[in-house]
Design an enzyme around this catalytic site. Sequence first.
Site, PDB file in Angstrom:
ATOM      1  N   LYS A 107     -11.590  -9.131   8.313  1.00 45.51           N
ATOM      2  CA  LYS A 107     -11.656  -7.680   8.272  1.00 45.51           C
ATOM      3  C   LYS A 107     -12.087  -7.134   9.632  1.00 45.51           C
ATOM      4  O   LYS A 107     -13.031  -7.636  10.257  1.00 45.51           O
ATOM      5  CB  LYS A 107     -12.646  -7.221   7.198  1.00 45.51           C
ATOM      6  CG  LYS A 107     -12.155  -7.465   5.784  1.00 45.51           C
ATOM      7  CD  LYS A 107     -10.961  -6.589   5.450  1.00 45.51           C
ATOM      8  CE  LYS A 107     -10.512  -6.785   4.014  1.00 45.51           C
ATOM      9  NZ  LYS A 107      -9.381  -5.900   3.665  1.00 45.51           N
ATOM     10  N   LYS A 216       0.270  -7.018  -4.224  1.00 42.80           N
ATOM     11  CA  LYS A 216      -0.835  -7.281  -5.133  1.00 42.80           C
ATOM     12  C   LYS A 216      -0.383  -6.926  -6.543  1.00 42.80           C
ATOM     13  O   LYS A 216       0.226  -5.868  -6.762  1.00 42.80           O
ATOM     14  CB  LYS A 216      -2.071  -6.475  -4.732  1.00 42.80           C
ATOM     15  CG  LYS A 216      -2.555  -6.811  -3.317  1.00 42.80           C
ATOM     16  CD  LYS A 216      -3.756  -5.990  -2.886  1.00 42.80           C
ATOM     17  CE  LYS A 216      -4.185  -6.400  -1.479  1.00 42.80           C
ATOM     18  NZ  LYS A 216      -5.329  -5.619  -0.972  1.00 42.80           N
TER      19      LYS A 216
END
Length: 340
Positions: A107, A216
């Site tokens: 991240k 997803k």
Amino acid sequence: MTPETEDLLAAATVVRLPMRVRFRGVTAREAVLLEGPSGWAEWAPFPEYSDADAARWLGAAIEAGWGELPAAVRTEVGVNATVPALAPEQVGPVLARYDRCRTAKVKVAEAGQQLADDLARVREVRAVLGPTARIRVDANGAWTLAQAVEALTALSAVGLEYAEQPCASVEELAELRLALARAGVDVPIAADESIRRAEDPLRVARMGAADLVVVKVAPLGGVARAMRVVEGAGLPAVVSSALDTSVGLALGVRLAAALPRLEHDCGLGTAALLEQDVVPAPLLPVDGRIDVSRADATRGAVSRERLAAYCVEPGRDSWWRERLTRSAKIYATETWATQS
């Protein structure tokens, strides 16, 4: 089979699971576990998402708990480690939770941090995993076009497999790909939010805005619908999670196992970020991979004792049930929900 709202409410248990580290601003993950005739399912749209967004997540849960999943074409799925926006000294302990994963998603672009923080974190991941490891970064659309060019030019020196959603809009992603090519910076671009939160998830491909797509299960409305999105995009796909429990991760594994083409490790190891789970043995990678049979077994291993131990307080339970009722009403009117 589409269950009535009353059936969904009767099948629902709301839990709050503590996390090992802060991730995307979340320190405890709330989720609704649903026991349907086809097995356990999960519904866990983030609280800030609209009811319309939540209805798509509900579609995925209904498919899993009341429908059928596409057949698998592979028996195992490669999995990447996930590194939150941590200080460099915290990177090693996080990576140690992932058994021999050779790919890591890091991240970046965290609010309150600088490019120097991202560079230090990514360099530490490289130092821990070694020169042959694949490293990808995820900015969650936080950079402007100029910031993305600057950041990816700097980060490319560490060696990146790709950058996930560096900018927010499809137009910016398309411009970024051109800008990086002109600058001789070899960093492929992956689209995530521009796929899963878009009314038209295929616009990314039409505009030449990405080299690959991140899909997803829950945000796209289920395994079958996610497969249609991948097919329509015509780009390599990476299956990822939405900070799911092991039940949700198991459905991600089923999507990855069903895709005709799968060239990249998938972001399905995030059970390592949870301090507790709804199953006794969380769905974690072994030797960098997850067996599809183990994922299927996980859906049948939900512990009622754990559901009771981590259930939310009555007021929060009511909040989720009211949201479920609203989302079920929206789901019943959506044309995509009945498309084959």
